[in-house]
Design a protein around this motif. Structure first.
Motif, PDB file in Angstrom:
ATOM      1  N   ASP A  53       0.834  -1.201   0.000  1.00 47.14           N
ATOM      2  CA  ASP A  53       0.000   0.000   0.000  1.00 47.14           C
ATOM      3  C   ASP A  53       0.870   1.252   0.000  1.00 47.14           C
ATOM      4  N   ILE A  54       0.441   2.249  -0.752  1.00 46.58           N
ATOM      5  CA  ILE A  54       1.242   3.461  -0.940  1.00 46.58           C
ATOM      6  C   ILE A  54       1.033   4.436   0.210  1.00 46.58           C
ATOM      7  N   VAL A  55       2.127   5.009   0.693  1.00 45.97           N
ATOM      8  CA  VAL A  55       2.070   6.069   1.687  1.00 45.97           C
ATOM      9  C   VAL A  55       1.880   7.387   0.945  1.00 45.97           C
ATOM     10  N   ARG A  56       0.900   8.180   1.363  1.00 53.28           N
ATOM     11  CA  ARG A  56       0.567   9.429   0.693  1.00 53.28           C
ATOM     12  C   ARG A  56       0.983  10.627   1.545  1.00 53.28           C
ATOM     13  N   VAL A  57       1.391  11.683   0.864  1.00 54.30           N
ATOM     14  CA  VAL A  57       1.670  12.967   1.514  1.00 54.30           C
ATOM     15  C   VAL A  57       1.236  14.055   0.528  1.00 54.30           C
ATOM     16  N   HIS A  58       0.310  14.922   0.926  1.00 52.85           N
ATOM     17  CA  HIS A  58      -0.166  15.983   0.039  1.00 52.85           C
ATOM     18  C   HIS A  58      -0.907  17.030   0.867  1.00 52.85           C
ATOM     19  N   PRO A  59      -1.093  18.229   0.331  1.00 50.19           N
ATOM     20  CA  PRO A  59      -1.802  19.271   1.078  1.00 50.19           C
ATOM     21  C   PRO A  59      -3.263  18.903   1.304  1.00 50.19           C
TER      22      PRO A  59
END
Length: 219
Positions: A140-146
């Motif tokens: 599963d992908i780790v997400r980082v975004h505003p």
């Protein structure tokens, strides 16, 4: 590959007027100032917006001044980045919004095992979805975004990783967090889980939502 400031790669080829994907020249007087105004409203520099759209800053500048004709794919990409619609980019008046979203009118969309249905109106500052979450895996992908996210578990159990912490949410549990915190969402039960998902769409492109990493398709 995205273009970056100072990139010397040639600008993408814009379809000639009348070619498939080209937008007619009659929209240029409206779309150019709209592109510039929406970018500034989102607080993005020319370089940052161009990089997200896969364009060179020079190419985006020409679109904003009306010196280059945008293609439909370009308008779609910029609309996603600015959290709006192609209709707004073209200066069209939006239709009156129906405040009610009927259960039977929401067509499910699937991406990488995630199945989601619209639970809110289109073009709003919030993206509201009902989501089926597949069983969590190490891939599963780790997400980082505003932006911000809020989830509420309806069925099953959800594993939510926030930074170094891991939380298991049961039916009725909710979580509200800053999307700049590295996060990963997956079901903690083999059969998956159902949740309500709310995201501040205007602060983040749709493509960066935590809904699988493949190409969405209708079921």
């Amino acid at each position: 590959m995205d273009h970056v400031p100072g990139d010397t790669s040639p600008d993408p080829v814009t379809p000639a007027p009348g070619a498939p994907g080209a937008v007619g020249p009659d929209v240029l007087p409206d779309v150019a100032p709209q592109l510039r105004a929406l970018r500034r409203r989102r607080g993005l520099t020319l370089e940052a917006a161009a990089q997200r759209a896969g364009l060179s800053p020079a190419h985006l500048s020409r679109l904003e001044t009306g010196n280059r004709q945008p293609s439909l794919p370009m308008l779609l990409a910029l609309a996603r980045i600015y959290g709006t619609t192609v209709s707004e980019l073209l200066g069209e008046a939006p239709p009156e919004r129906d405040p009610v979203v009927r259960a039977g009118r929401s067509e499910p969309v699937e991406a990488d095992g995630w199945i989601y249905r619209q639970a809110g109106g289109a073009g709003r500052a919030l993206q509201c979805l009902r989501v089926h979450v597949p069983y969590a895996t190490r891939a599963d992908i780790v997400r980082v975004h505003p932006g911000e996210e809020w989830i509420h578990v309806l069925e099953g159990r959800v594993r939510l990783a926030l930074g170094e912490a891991v939380h298991v949410l049961d039916p009725g549990d909710s979580a509200h967090f800053d999307s700049l915190t590295p996060h990963r969402i997956g079901a903690a039960t083999p059969g998956g889980a159902e949740l309500l998902f709310v995201h501040t769409l205007m602060q983040s492109p749709v493509a960066e939502l935590c809904l699988g990493d493949g190409t969405p398709h209708r079921r």
